[in-house]
Design a protein around this motif. Sequence first.
Motif, short mmCIF file in Angstrom:
data_model
loop_
_atom_site.label_atom_id
_atom_site.label_comp_id
_atom_site.label_asym_id
_atom_site.label_seq_id
_atom_site.Cartn_x
_atom_site.Cartn_y
_atom_site.Cartn_z
N VAL A 116 -4.21 9.95 10.56
CA VAL A 116 -3.65 8.65 10.19
C VAL A 116 -4.46 7.60 10.95
O VAL A 116 -4.18 7.28 12.11
CB VAL A 116 -2.16 8.55 10.53
N LEU A 117 -5.45 7.05 10.29
CA LEU A 117 -6.43 6.20 10.96
C LEU A 117 -5.80 4.91 11.49
O LEU A 117 -6.12 4.47 12.60
CB LEU A 117 -7.57 5.88 10.01
N HIS A 375 -7.56 11.39 -9.75
CA HIS A 375 -8.67 11.12 -8.82
C HIS A 375 -8.28 11.56 -7.42
O HIS A 375 -7.47 10.91 -6.76
CB HIS A 375 -9.01 9.63 -8.85
N TYR A 376 -8.85 12.68 -6.96
CA TYR A 376 -8.63 13.17 -5.61
C TYR A 376 -9.96 13.28 -4.90
O TYR A 376 -10.95 13.74 -5.48
CB TYR A 376 -7.91 14.53 -5.62
N VAL A 377 -9.98 12.84 -3.63
CA VAL A 377 -11.23 12.71 -2.89
C VAL A 377 -11.51 13.98 -2.09
O VAL A 377 -10.69 14.42 -1.28
CB VAL A 377 -11.17 11.51 -1.93
N ASN A 378 -12.66 14.58 -2.34
CA ASN A 378 -13.20 15.69 -1.55
C ASN A 378 -12.23 16.86 -1.35
O ASN A 378 -12.05 17.34 -0.22
CB ASN A 378 -13.68 15.19 -0.18
N LEU A 410 -5.21 15.58 1.99
CA LEU A 410 -4.30 15.49 0.86
C LEU A 410 -3.66 14.11 0.76
O LEU A 410 -3.57 13.54 -0.33
CB LEU A 410 -3.22 16.57 1.00
N ILE A 411 -3.21 13.57 1.89
CA ILE A 411 -2.57 12.26 1.89
C ILE A 411 -3.64 11.22 2.19
O ILE A 411 -4.08 11.05 3.33
CB ILE A 411 -1.44 12.18 2.93
N ASN A 412 -4.07 10.54 1.16
CA ASN A 412 -5.15 9.56 1.26
C ASN A 412 -4.89 8.48 0.23
O ASN A 412 -4.53 8.78 -0.91
CB ASN A 412 -6.50 10.24 1.01
N SER A 413 -5.05 7.23 0.62
CA SER A 413 -4.78 6.12 -0.30
C SER A 413 -5.69 6.12 -1.51
O SER A 413 -5.39 5.49 -2.53
CB SER A 413 -4.91 4.78 0.44
N GLN A 414 -6.81 6.85 -1.43
CA GLN A 414 -7.73 6.92 -2.56
C GLN A 414 -7.38 8.03 -3.55
O GLN A 414 -7.99 8.13 -4.61
CB GLN A 414 -9.16 7.13 -2.05
N MET A 417 -3.62 8.54 -9.43
CA MET A 417 -3.65 9.01 -10.81
C MET A 417 -4.71 8.26 -11.62
O MET A 417 -5.41 8.85 -12.45
CB MET A 417 -2.26 8.84 -11.45
N VAL A 418 -4.83 6.95 -11.38
CA VAL A 418 -5.83 6.14 -12.07
C VAL A 418 -6.40 5.15 -11.06
O VAL A 418 -5.63 4.45 -10.38
CB VAL A 418 -5.23 5.37 -13.27
N VAL A 419 -7.71 5.08 -10.94
CA VAL A 419 -8.33 4.14 -10.03
C VAL A 419 -8.24 2.73 -10.61
O VAL A 419 -8.10 2.55 -11.83
CB VAL A 419 -9.81 4.49 -9.76
N GLN A 420 -8.29 1.74 -9.73
CA GLN A 420 -8.25 0.36 -10.18
C GLN A 420 -9.44 0.05 -11.09
O GLN A 420 -10.55 0.52 -10.87
CB GLN A 420 -8.27 -0.59 -8.97
#
Length: 526
Positions: A116-117, A375-378, A410-414, A417-420
């Motif tokens: 949690v940055l 959309h899931y990152v890495n 897993l828990i990332n603001s990026q 379901m759909v990117v802006q």
Amino acid sequence: MDHAVEKNVSKAAHPLIGKFADHSVKAPNWRKYTFITGLGLLVLFALFWPTFMSMVAIWWRSETFAHGFLIFPISIFLVWRQRATLTQLVPQPDLRALALLILLGLAWMLAQVADVLVIQQLAFVGMIPAMVCLLLGWSVTKAIIFPLGFLLFAVPMGEALIPPMMDFTADFTINLLQLTGIPVYRQGTFFSIPSGDWSVVEGCSGVRYLIASLTLGCLYAYLNYYSYWRRALFIAFSAMMPIIANGFRAYMIVMIAHLSDMKLALGVDHFIYGWVFFGIVMMVMFWIGTFWREREPVPRAIDTGAQRGEDRTGGMGFSPGVALMVGLLVIMIWPAWGTYINRAGQEMTAVTLEPPVTMASWQPIGYRITEWSPHYVNPTAEIQQDYQNNHSQVGVYLAYYQGQKQGAELINSQNVMVVQKHPVWRQLAHQETTVNLQGKQTTVSEAHLNSAHQDLLVWHWNWIAGHYTINSYIAKLLEAGTKLLGKSREGSAIVIYTPIKTNKEEARATMQHFLDDMLPAIEARL
């Protein structure tokens, strides 16, 4: 006799003059204290350098938080303005600040373990005034409490406000358009008027205006007001005004485009109008603030207890050098402990996800029922498979994270379901709903997605440490718990979707039927 009386009267009338004339009270060596405090802060920055640089990286890439580059210089300048007051104070190490350093260090370590940055950054910035208080004491810290507190604006935070502010801006704009007599058709934050289509995206939410206004408002209140209630009133005003003003800004942009036959306020000028309007709003806000301006109060004598030889700071006679060593030992524990926990994690192994096996009458189909994918990152591994049962079609997407870390978690603001500003898909609605997962009522997130050719209903939730949750805070606590206990750090996102053919209720029933039959097979793949 007269000269002696005159001398005593002079000292009584001017308690700040000749404060240290009594040789029993030694004037503080501010050079020594300044050097030791500077050294302590340098070591603090060195120990938590990756956290500080994570803030700098966000300042650099985000227009919303670019003001962060100015916060530390402004804070240093504000401390410098107080130098005359500070020299009247007697610095004394305050070991009570060690408790705050320990709590902040523990918070930083837990946030690092849970990736949690923003909490890491807040804890790091909080250690700065705690270190100052430890080395210089509470009386000195109290005199510069605002410059030290102002450092919180260096932390890039506030993105959680984007969704509610997008909704508010859309509501505000649409209500004004309707009051103007312009018909509006709305779907979520997307709306259409006779002249064209519009949407309220992240950049239109007004969060960057709110953060900038709050930063300037706090600074203005500190420099121009001296009573706490006036400062609090202006800060509250600086928070409300940009929210309302942003609603009017959005309405004006839509109206300018509408009245110009969609020729103005659509390209670069869209952003120019926004910042020009914000500048005018800030000027108006400061002008209104001048009506509350106060005269600077007459300086009063500062009683530090030095004349009575009192130590009211909790220093217990410790020298600043000893306090510095103790403080550094306390803060060095947390980066070392966090590094040990992360290195003691599970070894990464190659992972390949297989589609959930066929159960009941659901059969995998060889074509895609939609072109959409979340959309899931890495992720460590991911898979998407569609199934059919008679005339019902449901798809499954799984994103698996093995050794979660910053940027691959897993828990990332990026992870959305759909990117802006997606060229094809848009999210019309989002809410929480309750579904039956193997006899247990579980809350999941539901989204209504739309393209020019298809509408989808989507359910998604997270699996982590053997638990289902959509609450990001609970998920992060579960992740931190598994790392601290040395257990598996894996987690997965579960997404199922189906086309909306007639209505949402029918789509919900289709997906519930699918889960009743296929959830054991899905869980077997996690």
